[in-house]
Write an enzyme that holds these catalytic residues in place. Structure first.
Site, mmCIF file in Angstrom:
data_model
loop_
_atom_site.group_PDB
_atom_site.id
_atom_site.type_symbol
_atom_site.label_atom_id
_atom_site.label_comp_id
_atom_site.label_asym_id
_atom_site.label_seq_id
_atom_site.Cartn_x
_atom_site.Cartn_y
_atom_site.Cartn_z
ATOM 1 N N GLY A 167 0.996 -1.074 -0.072
ATOM 2 C CA GLY A 167 0.256 0.009 0.194
ATOM 3 C C GLY A 167 0.826 1.340 -0.309
ATOM 4 C CE1 TYR A 204 -8.493 1.512 -6.566
ATOM 5 C CE2 TYR A 204 -10.644 2.565 -7.208
ATOM 6 C CZ TYR A 204 -9.985 1.937 -6.357
ATOM 7 O OH TYR A 204 -10.249 1.577 -5.172
ATOM 8 C CG LEU A 205 -9.300 -3.448 -12.045
ATOM 9 C CD1 LEU A 205 -9.372 -4.984 -11.897
ATOM 10 C CD2 LEU A 205 -10.202 -2.899 -13.103
ATOM 11 C CE LYS A 239 -2.592 -10.433 0.203
ATOM 12 N NZ LYS A 239 -1.552 -11.362 -0.167
ATOM 13 N NE ARG A 293 6.576 -11.667 0.619
ATOM 14 C CZ ARG A 293 5.229 -11.608 1.044
ATOM 15 N NH1 ARG A 293 5.031 -12.745 1.418
ATOM 16 N NH2 ARG A 293 4.401 -10.612 0.740
#
Length: 449
Positions: A167, A204-205, A239, A293
């Site tokens: 972000g 931008y969705l 998340k 990762r």
């Protein structure tokens, strides 16, 4: 008798104890590093060696490449396990490990560098047939030039840092008059966070879901996918809840994107665990990035496949063993993970301090991955993630019921946590009906309280 293999865990917290368990179960010896703020971490007591690498500040300890390499030399390990965060996706560190004679448990450093550059990554995967979000990846040369480019894409757009994630260096722009100012703001933030001002622009969705494909490769051209995850429940692109598999997506469409992801990994000769991340809107997938990762949410994939991904990482890196066959991999049930953070559930302000009491949830197919214990003091210097609650059931409705029970059983006294926020989310009707999206928490659920 052959000498036991030995790894160095170059991380802390939840992933450190997870890696230690995986290594010990395989019969490996473990050395762990820690900062002075982390001297009471649980995994240190279970390690064969524990080496202090510096003061609390991350740049002087967990980001101190020389100190970690020195610890590896001192403890005479075979390999270095980076986990997630810190140096896990640092190509220079991976290269230093290799040149110092230690196996970096992850993909080759050139793959890390390539996928860490969001612009180059998009160009590569696009050439491999992976669908990407329409956008502009060229240089930002002038106000007039970039305004003309964005007009071709159409508003709204999102400005993103080429070198980063989480972000930082991201700005949504709804109209031309705000574009230049937001680009400059994103460049400044990106420079401070990642040491690079380079940004790119994407369409931008408005209400996409965040869907991931877990992949795993042998480094020689063979790879598999371990199905999908939905990570759409987020706050400021971080998340909060993750599920596997992703639901309410046409099976043929999901099969297609899983195969595309595998094919890309085969062509890259990718080694170890990785994740192809997509936005999903209007029945279309758009690639956003690849994480080179293990991820925090790897646990839900483990629960539905029965594959220990961390042990698989260790085996392919240290033994050259790749025992995953696509035909043998099956989805068994549904799984959900709640990230438990030491923070105020309403203001989201971190809440470090001493934990006075812990009661862990239990039951069939309930996992509680954590470093915490009664009397443990959470330092203020690091990420607020302190635990993961993971549950598995035969279908999503039963998963939600099981998670409700697990959250109600969980007691963490002495600090504030977001357990009550999780309880609120899993009672939400739109969450039950899969109507949430990546900004649902901020734009809908919490906004209307």
């Amino acid at each position: 008798m052959n000498k036991k293999k030995k790894i160095l865990i170059a991380n802390r917290g939840v992933i450190a104890i997870r890696a230690l368990r995986a290594a010990k179960e395989l019969g490996y010896e473990v050395a762990s590093v820690y900062s002075t703020a982390d001297k009471n971490q649980k995994h240190l007591r279970l390690s064969d060696e524990a080496i202090c690498i510096g003061p609390p500040n991350s740049k002087d300890s967990y980001l101190n490449e020389a100190a970690i390499i020195s610890a590896a030399e001192l403890s005479n390990v075979d390999a270095i396990y980076p986990g997630y965060g810190f140096l896990a996706e640092n190509a220079e560190f991976a290269e230093k490990c290799t040149k110092s004679g230690f196996k970096f448990i992850g993909p080759n450093f050139d793959i890390i560098a390539l996928m860490g550059d969001k612009i180059r990554a998009k160009e590569l995967v696009k050439s491999l047939g992976v669908p990407v979000v329409p956008g502009y990846e060229g240089k930002v040369e002038s106000k007039e030039q970039i305004e003309a480019e964005v007009e071709k894409i159409g508003y709204p757009v999102i400005v993103k840092a080429a070198a980063g994630g989480g972000g930082k260096g991201m700005r949504v722009v709804n109209e031309r008059s705000a574009l230049w100012e937001e680009i400059q703001s994103a460049q400044s933030e990106a420079d401070l966070a990642f040491g690079s001002k380079e940004v790119f622009i994407e369409k931008y969705l408005k209400k996409p879901r965040h869907v991931e494909i877990q992949v795993f490769g042998d480094g020689c051209g063979d790879a598999v996918h371990l199905f999908s995850r939905d990570c759409s429940l987020q706050r400021k692109y971080q998340k909060i809840i993750e599920e596997a598999p992703a639901g309410k997506i046409p099976e043929a469409k999901l099969d297609e994107i899983q195969q595309i992801s595998v094919n890309a990994c085969k062509q890259m000769k990718y080694e170890g665990a990785g994740t192809m991340e997509f936005l999903y809107e209007n029945k279309e997938f758009f690639f956003i990035e690849m994480n080179t990762r293990i991820q925090v949410e790897h646990t839900v994939t483990e629960m539905i496949t029965g594959v220990d991904l961390v042990q698989s990482q260790l085996l392919v890196a240290l033994e050259g063993e790749f025992n995953l066959n696509q035909e043998d991999l099956k989805i068994n049930g549904c799984a959900m993970q709640c990230r438990i953070n030491a923070e105020d559930p309403e203001t989201f302000i971190p809440s470090p301090g001493k934990i006075t009491q812990v009661h862990r949830p239990g039951g069939y197919h309930v996992r509680f991955e954590s470093q915490i214990y009664s009397g443990y003091e959470i330092p203020p210097n690091y990420d607020s993630l302190i635990a993961e609650i993971i549950v598995k059931e035969t279908n999503r409705e039963r998963v939600i019921n099981k998670m409700r029970m697990a959250l109600n059983e969980t007691i963490i006294d002495g600090v504030k946590t977001n357990v009550d926020l999780h309880k609120k989310i899993i009672e939400d009707k739109n969450f039950h009906e899969y109507k949430h999206y990546i900004k649902y928490l901020e734009e809908d659920l919490l906004k209307h309280e």
